[in-house]
Design an enzyme around this catalytic site. Structure first.
Site, PDB file in Angstrom:
ATOM      1  N   GLN A  36       0.816  -1.230   0.000  1.00  0.00           N
ATOM      2  CA  GLN A  36       0.000   0.000   0.000  1.00  0.00           C
ATOM      3  C   GLN A  36       0.842   1.270   0.000  1.00  0.00           C
ATOM      4  O   GLN A  36       0.305   2.360  -0.186  1.00  0.00           O
ATOM      5  CB  GLN A  36      -0.929   0.022   1.218  1.00  0.00           C
ATOM      6  N   CYS A  92     -10.759  -0.024   3.612  1.00  0.00           N
ATOM      7  CA  CYS A  92      -9.337  -0.111   3.286  1.00  0.00           C
ATOM      8  C   CYS A  92      -8.858   1.255   2.799  1.00  0.00           C
ATOM      9  O   CYS A  92      -9.547   1.905   1.998  1.00  0.00           O
ATOM     10  CB  CYS A  92      -9.130  -1.160   2.198  1.00  0.00           C
ATOM     11  N   LEU A  93      -7.686   1.666   3.244  1.00  0.00           N
ATOM     12  CA  LEU A  93      -7.146   2.964   2.835  1.00  0.00           C
ATOM     13  C   LEU A  93      -6.875   3.009   1.326  1.00  0.00           C
ATOM     14  O   LEU A  93      -6.827   4.094   0.750  1.00  0.00           O
ATOM     15  CB  LEU A  93      -5.861   3.276   3.617  1.00  0.00           C
TER      16      LEU A  93
HETATM   17 NI    NI Z   1      -6.481  -2.631   3.296  1.00  0.00          NI
END
Ligand code: NI
Length: 184
Positions: free
Chosen positions: A50, A98-99
């Site tokens: 991420q 989720c980011l």
């Molecule tokens: Ni996530």
């Protein structure tokens, strides 16, 4: 240092990540940067893909959820090269977000308990069981290092209903309230 959070559509989120080597340079700096990034984005977990690094590691911080989920009271740490060794047959549905997928939350069914193996930030080995929301956060983050996101696990009907929102993120048309990397 606050790092940009990669949104769905960035290929790194769809790759199976690589093991972290024992001589990985500056792992503690990376972990500190990830915690800073997670805190300002107000999340409870962040996986290396991420932030654009295809590595098998993630951090969690469930401490702000401790009032509702006591098992998260001290659940703030890094997991390096984690593995899920066993899963309970009993499953439970929780709402997840989720980011990397801003604006989406969906119920996801997962095992209640998991037995895990991992290295901590000093590369010391641990084996333990996680339960409740701690288990949930771990499983969500573990998906990221396998190249999955939580919406892969929702029913085909739900996925159809949110497909417009997913496409908007993939095409870079969705913004987030934190620094992010998205398609132009
Ligand atoms: Ni996530």
């Amino acid at each position: 240092m606050i790092l940009p959070i990669y949104l769905l559509g960035q290929p790194v989120l769809r790759k199976e990540a690589e093991e972290v080597p024992a001589d990985f340079p500056e792992i503690k700096t990376l972990i500190a940067d990830m915690f800073e990034t997670l805190t300002q984005a107000d999340g409870c977990g962040l996986a290396a893909p991420q932030i654009g690094k295809s590595l098998r590691m993630f951090i969690v911080d469930g401490t702000c959820l401790a009032d509702d989920y006591p098992e998260c009271a001290n659940f703030k740490q890094a997991f390096i090269n984690p593995e899920i060794l066993e899963e309970s047959e009993e499953t439970i549905s929780y709402s997840e977000g989720c980011l990397s997928l801003p604006g989406i939350s969906e119920n996801v069914v997962r095992p209640v308990k998991i037995k895990i193996h991992y290295l901590d930030e000093n590369f010391c080995e641990h084996e333990e069981w996680l339960d409740g929301f701690a288990s949930r956060i771990f499983q969500h983050e573990y998906d990221h290092i396998e190249g999955h996101v939580f919406t892969d696990r929702v029913s085909p009907i739900r996925r159809q209903l949110i497909s417009g929102k997913l496409q908007s993120i993939v095409k870079g048309k969705t913004t987030a309230r934190y620094k992010c990397k998205r398609n132009a």
